[in-house]
Structures are given as structure tokens and as C-alpha cells.
Scaffold this motif. Structure first.
Motif, PDB file in Angstrom:
ATOM      1  N   ASP A   1       0.839  -1.199   0.000  1.00 46.76           N
ATOM      2  CA  ASP A   1       0.000   0.000   0.000  1.00 46.76           C
ATOM      3  C   ASP A   1       0.880   1.258   0.000  1.00 46.76           C
ATOM      4  N   PRO A   2       0.718   2.157  -0.956  1.00 46.56           N
ATOM      5  CA  PRO A   2       1.544   3.379  -0.998  1.00 46.56           C
ATOM      6  C   PRO A   2       1.450   4.226   0.270  1.00 46.56           C
ATOM      7  N   ARG A   3       0.324   4.149   0.954  1.00 44.62           N
ATOM      8  CA  ARG A   3       0.158   4.939   2.180  1.00 44.62           C
ATOM      9  C   ARG A   3       1.141   4.531   3.266  1.00 44.62           C
ATOM     10  N   PHE A   4       1.618   3.291   3.210  1.00 44.55           N
ATOM     11  CA  PHE A   4       2.413   2.746   4.302  1.00 44.55           C
ATOM     12  C   PHE A   4       3.914   2.712   4.003  1.00 44.55           C
ATOM     13  N   ARG A   5       4.332   3.279   2.854  1.00 43.05           N
ATOM     14  CA  ARG A   5       5.736   3.133   2.464  1.00 43.05           C
ATOM     15  C   ARG A   5       6.685   4.010   3.266  1.00 43.05           C
ATOM     16  N   SER A   6       6.169   5.060   3.888  1.00 45.19           N
ATOM     17  CA  SER A   6       7.023   5.934   4.696  1.00 45.19           C
ATOM     18  C   SER A   6       6.657   5.811   6.165  1.00 45.19           C
ATOM     19  N   GLU A   7       7.619   6.140   7.014  1.00 43.56           N
ATOM     20  CA  GLU A   7       7.391   6.099   8.460  1.00 43.56           C
ATOM     21  C   GLU A   7       6.234   7.006   8.853  1.00 43.56           C
ATOM     22  N   GLU A   8       6.212   8.208   8.266  1.00 39.44           N
ATOM     23  CA  GLU A   8       5.144   9.148   8.573  1.00 39.44           C
ATOM     24  C   GLU A   8       3.786   8.621   8.114  1.00 39.44           C
ATOM     25  N   GLY A   9       3.766   8.013   6.928  1.00 35.22           N
ATOM     26  CA  GLY A   9       2.516   7.470   6.415  1.00 35.22           C
ATOM     27  C   GLY A   9       1.969   6.370   7.305  1.00 35.22           C
ATOM     28  N   ARG A  10       2.837   5.491   7.778  1.00 33.35           N
ATOM     29  CA  ARG A  10       2.379   4.405   8.648  1.00 33.35           C
ATOM     30  C   ARG A  10       1.883   4.952   9.981  1.00 33.35           C
ATOM     31  N   ARG A  11       2.525   6.020  10.460  1.00 34.38           N
ATOM     32  CA  ARG A  11       2.092   6.619  11.717  1.00 34.38           C
ATOM     33  C   ARG A  11       0.732   7.300  11.555  1.00 34.38           C
ATOM     34  N   VAL A  12       0.549   8.008  10.452  1.00 38.56           N
ATOM     35  CA  VAL A  12      -0.728   8.691  10.202  1.00 38.56           C
ATOM     36  C   VAL A  12      -1.854   7.672  10.031  1.00 38.56           C
ATOM     37  N   HIS A  13      -1.541   6.570   9.356  1.00 39.66           N
ATOM     38  CA  HIS A  13      -2.546   5.547   9.071  1.00 39.66           C
ATOM     39  C   HIS A  13      -2.349   4.322   9.976  1.00 39.66           C
ATOM     40  N   ALA A  14      -2.000   4.568  11.223  1.00 45.57           N
ATOM     41  CA  ALA A  14      -1.667   3.472  12.138  1.00 45.57           C
ATOM     42  C   ALA A  14      -2.815   2.475  12.288  1.00 45.57           C
ATOM     43  N   GLU A  15      -4.048   2.950  12.326  1.00 42.62           N
ATOM     44  CA  GLU A  15      -5.184   2.038  12.478  1.00 42.62           C
ATOM     45  C   GLU A  15      -5.315   1.124  11.267  1.00 42.62           C
ATOM     46  N   ALA A  16      -5.084   1.667  10.093  1.00 45.34           N
ATOM     47  CA  ALA A  16      -5.165   0.854   8.877  1.00 45.34           C
ATOM     48  C   ALA A  16      -4.024  -0.163   8.828  1.00 45.34           C
ATOM     49  N   VAL A  17      -2.838   0.246   9.279  1.00 43.51           N
ATOM     50  CA  VAL A  17      -1.700  -0.675   9.334  1.00 43.51           C
ATOM     51  C   VAL A  17      -2.013  -1.824  10.287  1.00 43.51           C
ATOM     52  N   ASP A  18      -2.540  -1.502  11.459  1.00 41.65           N
ATOM     53  CA  ASP A  18      -2.874  -2.538  12.430  1.00 41.65           C
ATOM     54  C   ASP A  18      -3.947  -3.481  11.894  1.00 41.65           C
ATOM     55  N   ALA A  19      -4.909  -2.934  11.186  1.00 38.77           N
ATOM     56  CA  ALA A  19      -5.964  -3.774  10.616  1.00 38.77           C
ATOM     57  C   ALA A  19      -5.395  -4.750   9.595  1.00 38.77           C
ATOM     58  N   LEU A  20      -4.459  -4.257   8.748  1.00 37.58           N
ATOM     59  CA  LEU A  20      -3.824  -5.109   7.745  1.00 37.58           C
ATOM     60  C   LEU A  20      -3.056  -6.242   8.400  1.00 37.58           C
ATOM     61  N   ILE A  21      -2.258  -5.903   9.414  1.00 34.39           N
ATOM     62  CA  ILE A  21      -1.433  -6.917  10.065  1.00 34.39           C
ATOM     63  C   ILE A  21      -2.293  -7.872  10.884  1.00 34.39           C
ATOM     64  N   SER A  22      -3.342  -7.367  11.513  1.00 36.63           N
ATOM     65  CA  SER A  22      -4.231  -8.231  12.291  1.00 36.63           C
ATOM     66  C   SER A  22      -4.869  -9.289  11.405  1.00 36.63           C
ATOM     67  N   GLU A  23      -5.313  -8.876  10.216  1.00 38.90           N
ATOM     68  CA  GLU A  23      -5.919  -9.824   9.270  1.00 38.90           C
ATOM     69  C   GLU A  23      -4.906 -10.863   8.814  1.00 38.90           C
TER      70      GLU A  23
END
Length: 229
Positions: free
Chosen positions: A101-123
Motif C-alpha cells: 500500500d503506498p500509504r504505508f511506504r514511509s514512516e510518517e505514512g504508517r504513523r498517520v494511518h496506524a489504524e489501517a496498518v494494524d488492521a492489515l497486520i491483524s488480518e
């Protein structure tokens, strides 16, 4: 906190003894459990003193995302995972086979979209064997490990080799695991636990007789008066 209070008290006592040996002057040692506990949250106290608002962060990290514990396949199996930079995230994407996901490629992006990152990894984690997933992630340089149960910790060969977990014998001959002393000395005898809890009254003769120098008659009188049991 209880263990840390004991450690601080022991260090303070050693400092007082060192001072007495150097100066022949005694000292009063005062260690308050509440004050020791406060020292363990110094960063939060500083934040509050600077006008900030401390908040519970759980497993979250102020910079890293993902940084948490995720349910894996099986009953009560969990995978701890922390990704510290963009290179590690790309390694995770390759190993896990999740969408890049392009949103997650940077540290800042993953921090901003932390809930989406957690949802992806949880699944993803729900479909994984925690032990196998941790091994594959570690092989790629990613900080990951199974969230072990107490029996798994007690059985770990590395902890036993380091004597962080040691076998101790109870008075009845039962052998069980115990937490070892978290320090090693280059010289001298090994320190730490070598046996289990003493039996009730096992060391009374040593304490009352050798240490306190209480004679048998005096001890019997104190027992009759229920001063000691």
C-alpha cells in the motif's frame, strides 16, 4: 515496583555501608515505595510538568508503526511485532505477502494511518502460525517474536543457559523453575537461588540462636508468651 523498591533499598544500604567504612559515620536509609514508583514514570512526569497531557499508549510507539501484539492462528497465540524503518516495512511486505500500500511506504505514512496498518497486520496474523511467522520475520531482520506463555518462558533453552531461569529444589524434593538473579560475576561463586522456599520454621535455630543469640530458656519463655512462634 516491589522488586525495584528492594533493589533501590539494597543499593542505598550498600552506599551507607561504604560511607561508614570510609568515614566511620553511620547513616539513616529512607526508601519510600511510592517515590520509587514515581521514578519509573519519569518521562510522563516531565511531560505533565511541561504542560502536556499524559495518556495511555498501550503497545503503541510514538514513532514506530506497526508496534504491537497481534492475535495469530490457534488458541491464545499472539505475535509481537515492531517495524523501525521503511526498509524493515518493505521486508515485512515481501515476507508476509501483503499488498504494498503506498500509504504505508514511509514512516510518517504508517504513523498517520496506524489504524489501517494494524488492521492489515491483524488480518494477516490471524492466518499465521505465530512461531513460524516470527522465525521468518526474524530471518529478514524484523523484530518479531511469539508472545510466550509462562510455561514456554520457563522451558526456553536460552534463558536456562543464561540462568535467567534456574531449577530449584523444594524441601520435599520437588524440582521447579524459578527466576534467577539477573547479574553475573566474573570471579567468585555463583550468586542466586539454589533451592526453593524454606520449610516452615526451618531456620529458627539459626535465626534465634546464632544471629540473635537467644538462649533456649529465654526462647522457650518468649514462645510461651507468644512473642515468637
Amino acid at each position: 515496583m516491589d522488586h525495584t523498591v528492594g533493589m533501590n533499598a539494597a543499593v542505598a544500604l550498600m552506599a551507607a555501608l561504604h560511607r561508614r567504612r570510609r568515614t566511620a559515620r553511620g547513616a539513616h536509609v529512607d526508601v519510600a515505595a511510592r517515590e520509587v514508583a514515581a521514578s519509573l514514570i519519569g518521562d510522563q512526569l516531565l511531560l505533565a510538568a511541561a504542560g502536556g497531557q499524559p495518556a495511555r499508549s498501550g503497545n503503541a510507539h510514538p514513532r514506530m508503526s506497526p508496534h504491537g501484539v497481534y492475535r495469530a492462528a490457534g488458541e491464545d497465540r499472539w505475535l509481537a511485532l515492531a517495524i523501525e524503518n521503511d526498509a524493515r516495512w518493505q521486508a515485512f511486505v515481501r515476507v508476509a505477502g501483503v499488498p504494498d500500500d503506498p500509504r504505508f511506504r514511509s514512516e510518517e505514512g504508517r504513523r498517520v494511518h496506524a489504524e489501517a496498518v494494524d488492521a492489515l497486520i491483524s488480518e494477516w496474523a490471524l492466518r499465521q502460525d505465530a512461531t513460524q511467522a516470527a522465525a521468518a520475520l526474524q530471518k529478514s531482520g524484523i523484530a518479531a517474536h511469539v508472545s510466550w506463555t509462562t510455561p514456554e518462558l520457563a522451558a526456553d533453552s536460552h534463558l536456562r543457559e543464561r540462568r535467567a531461569i534456574v531449577p530449584v529444589s523444594e524441601p520435599d524434593g520437588t524440582v521447579r523453575a524459578a527466576v534467577g538473579v539477573p547479574m553475573r560475576l566474573s570471579k567468585g561463586q555463583e550468586i542466586g537461588i539454589v533451592r526453593g522456599t524454606p520449610a516452615l520454621g526451618e531456620h529458627e535455630d539459626y535465626v534465634f540462636g546464632e544471629i540473635l543469640q537467644i538462649g533456649r530458656e529465654e526462647r522457650r519463655r518468649l514462645e510461651d508468651e507468644q512473642v515468637i512462634y
